[in-house]
Design a protein around this motif. Structure first.
Motif, PDB file in Angstrom:
ATOM      1  N   GLN A 148      -0.115   9.537   0.596  1.00  0.00           N
ATOM      2  CA  GLN A 148       0.220   8.921   0.104  1.00  0.00           C
ATOM      3  C   GLN A 148      -0.029  10.440  -1.176  1.00  0.00           C
ATOM      4  O   GLN A 148       1.063  10.493  -2.531  1.00  0.00           O
ATOM      5  CB  GLN A 148      -0.459   8.219  -1.044  1.00  0.00           C
ATOM      6  CG  GLN A 148      -0.731   6.495   0.148  1.00  0.00           C
ATOM      7  CD  GLN A 148      -1.623   5.825  -0.320  1.00  0.00           C
ATOM      8  OE1 GLN A 148      -2.543   6.004  -0.389  1.00  0.00           O
ATOM      9  NE2 GLN A 148      -1.143   4.515  -1.323  1.00  0.00           N
ATOM     10  N   LYS A 155       8.255  13.192  -4.281  1.00  0.00           N
ATOM     11  CA  LYS A 155       8.565  12.568  -5.292  1.00  0.00           C
ATOM     12  C   LYS A 155       8.517  13.146  -6.593  1.00  0.00           C
ATOM     13  O   LYS A 155       9.551  13.230  -7.698  1.00  0.00           O
ATOM     14  CB  LYS A 155       7.602  10.888  -6.301  1.00  0.00           C
ATOM     15  CG  LYS A 155       8.381  10.007  -4.726  1.00  0.00           C
ATOM     16  CD  LYS A 155       7.790   8.614  -4.929  1.00  0.00           C
ATOM     17  CE  LYS A 155       7.605   7.854  -3.993  1.00  0.00           C
ATOM     18  NZ  LYS A 155       9.046   6.777  -4.157  1.00  0.00           N
ATOM     19  N   GLN A 172       8.981   7.449  -9.929  1.00  0.00           N
ATOM     20  CA  GLN A 172       8.396   6.588  -8.659  1.00  0.00           C
ATOM     21  C   GLN A 172       9.640   6.328  -7.838  1.00  0.00           C
ATOM     22  O   GLN A 172       9.227   5.414  -6.789  1.00  0.00           O
ATOM     23  CB  GLN A 172       7.533   5.227  -9.024  1.00  0.00           C
ATOM     24  CG  GLN A 172       7.375   4.218  -8.119  1.00  0.00           C
ATOM     25  CD  GLN A 172       5.898   4.660  -7.335  1.00  0.00           C
ATOM     26  OE1 GLN A 172       6.103   5.498  -6.906  1.00  0.00           O
ATOM     27  NE2 GLN A 172       5.159   3.766  -7.215  1.00  0.00           N
ATOM     28  N   LEU A 176      10.677   9.446  -1.529  1.00  0.00           N
ATOM     29  CA  LEU A 176       9.271  10.506  -0.280  1.00  0.00           C
ATOM     30  C   LEU A 176       9.833  11.498   0.133  1.00  0.00           C
ATOM     31  O   LEU A 176       8.564  12.647   0.473  1.00  0.00           O
ATOM     32  CB  LEU A 176       9.025   9.211   0.367  1.00  0.00           C
ATOM     33  CG  LEU A 176       8.434   7.962   0.219  1.00  0.00           C
ATOM     34  CD1 LEU A 176       8.496   7.003   1.834  1.00  0.00           C
ATOM     35  CD2 LEU A 176       7.215   7.655  -0.389  1.00  0.00           C
ATOM     36  N   GLU A 256       3.943   5.103   0.591  1.00  0.00           N
ATOM     37  CA  GLU A 256       4.489   5.035  -1.270  1.00  0.00           C
ATOM     38  C   GLU A 256       3.394   5.703  -1.273  1.00  0.00           C
ATOM     39  O   GLU A 256       2.213   5.273  -1.700  1.00  0.00           O
ATOM     40  CB  GLU A 256       5.085   3.844  -0.872  1.00  0.00           C
ATOM     41  CG  GLU A 256       5.983   3.802  -2.324  1.00  0.00           C
ATOM     42  CD  GLU A 256       6.441   4.665  -2.712  1.00  0.00           C
ATOM     43  OE1 GLU A 256       7.044   5.104  -3.537  1.00  0.00           O
ATOM     44  OE2 GLU A 256       7.954   4.341  -1.105  1.00  0.00           O
TER      45      GLU A 256
END
Length: 291
Positions: A148, A155, A172, A176, A256
């Motif tokens: 993550q 990001k 956000q 990725l 994520e």
């Protein structure tokens, strides 16, 4: 936590047990700045890889110390030089044994007479071992947060390079995936190795081991140049098509992230950008990512 690296500085941001974010910044004293030879193509890739590994181990030690510290306790201590060298040798030894020498010796057991097909089969074994290894470690619950944070790093970099505000809700929305990721780099090391080893065919087992170890710097340098070129030509459809397997592979090493994790990656990136602006007297800089 997350480590970000610029041309002259690096920073690591860590979420402490009490919820606060701590950051540690260090300058990069690169040998590439002191001599032109180390800035030559391919050579600079070997130097950059070695420096990135050393910085990565230092950042991991800082992150681990903060994670183990009590509330409100500062813990910036890093690994000693001896411990850093020991950890470096262990990591390199493991990687060479599992992903270089191991597949070569395994292919050597097969009844393949053609040197060309031997190198191709060896390369396929190497890539398969690498992909299976990534898949298996991706199943470990404790590594989910690592992946993550890996995605949070990507990001933040994608948002910065797109010129968007470095805010968690904005960051956000970005991908990725990043073309300069270390996962893609490692895959290309294995692919390029097929072409380099093709010049040697199928030597005796002892030369097989020697060539797989001694030619690793050359292969890593070539892979670095490819990734560096791709990072500057992300709009080129041909380049991105060639890099597609490496980008797909990042799906195994990213998950994520949460907004809290994005906040950590943004803090690290902002620290690096601020340091680079002071170092370059306000000139625009780009942050290289080998995550």
């Amino acid at each position: 936590g997350v480590m970000m690296r610029g041309p002259s500085n690096w920073a690591v941001a860590v979420r402490k047990p009490n919820g606060q974010i701590a950051e540690v910044c260090r300058p990069i004293e690169s040998v590439m700045k002191r001599h032109w030879f180390f800035r030559l193509p391919v050579v600079r890739g070997v130097v950059a890889l070695g420096e990135s590994l050393a910085i990565g181990f230092r950042a991991l030690s800082i992150s681990a110390n903060y994670a183990a510290a009590e509330d409100n306790e500062e813990a910036e201590a890093e690994l000693s030089r001896g411990a850093l060298v020991f950890a470096f040798l262990i990591a390199i030894g493991f990687a060479i044994s599992v992903f270089k020498v191991g597949p070569a010796l395994l292919a050597d057991l097969l009844p393949i007479s053609s040197g060309f097909w031997f190198v191709v089969v060896e390369g396929l074994i190497r890539v398969t071992v690498f992909v299976v290894y990534l898949f298996l470690i991706s199943l470990l619950p404790d590594l989910r947060r690592v992946f993550q944070y890996h995605a949070a790093e990507h990001k933040a970099i994608n948002a910065y390079e797109a010129g968007e505000p470095l805010e968690p809700q904005v960051v956000q929305r970005f991908s990725l995936i990043h073309p300069r990721c270390g996962t893609a780099f490692l895959l290309w090391v294995m692919v390029i190795a097929i072409f380099v080893f093709a010049f040697f065919g199928r030597p005796a087992w002892y030369w097989l081991i020697v060539t797989r170890i001694l030619l690793l710097p050359l292969i890593a340098g070539l892979a670095y140049e490819l990734i560096r070129f791709a990072g500057k030509h992300t709009g080129n459809r041909v380049v991105m098509t060639l890099l597609a397997p490496g980008l797909w592979l990042q799906r195994l090493t990213t998950r994520e992230p949460t907004l809290d994790q994005l906040e950590v990656s943004i803090r690290a990136l902002r620290e690096v950008l601020a340091l680079e602006q002071r170092t370059t007297a306000g000139e625009a800089t780009k942050v290289e990512v080998m995550a």
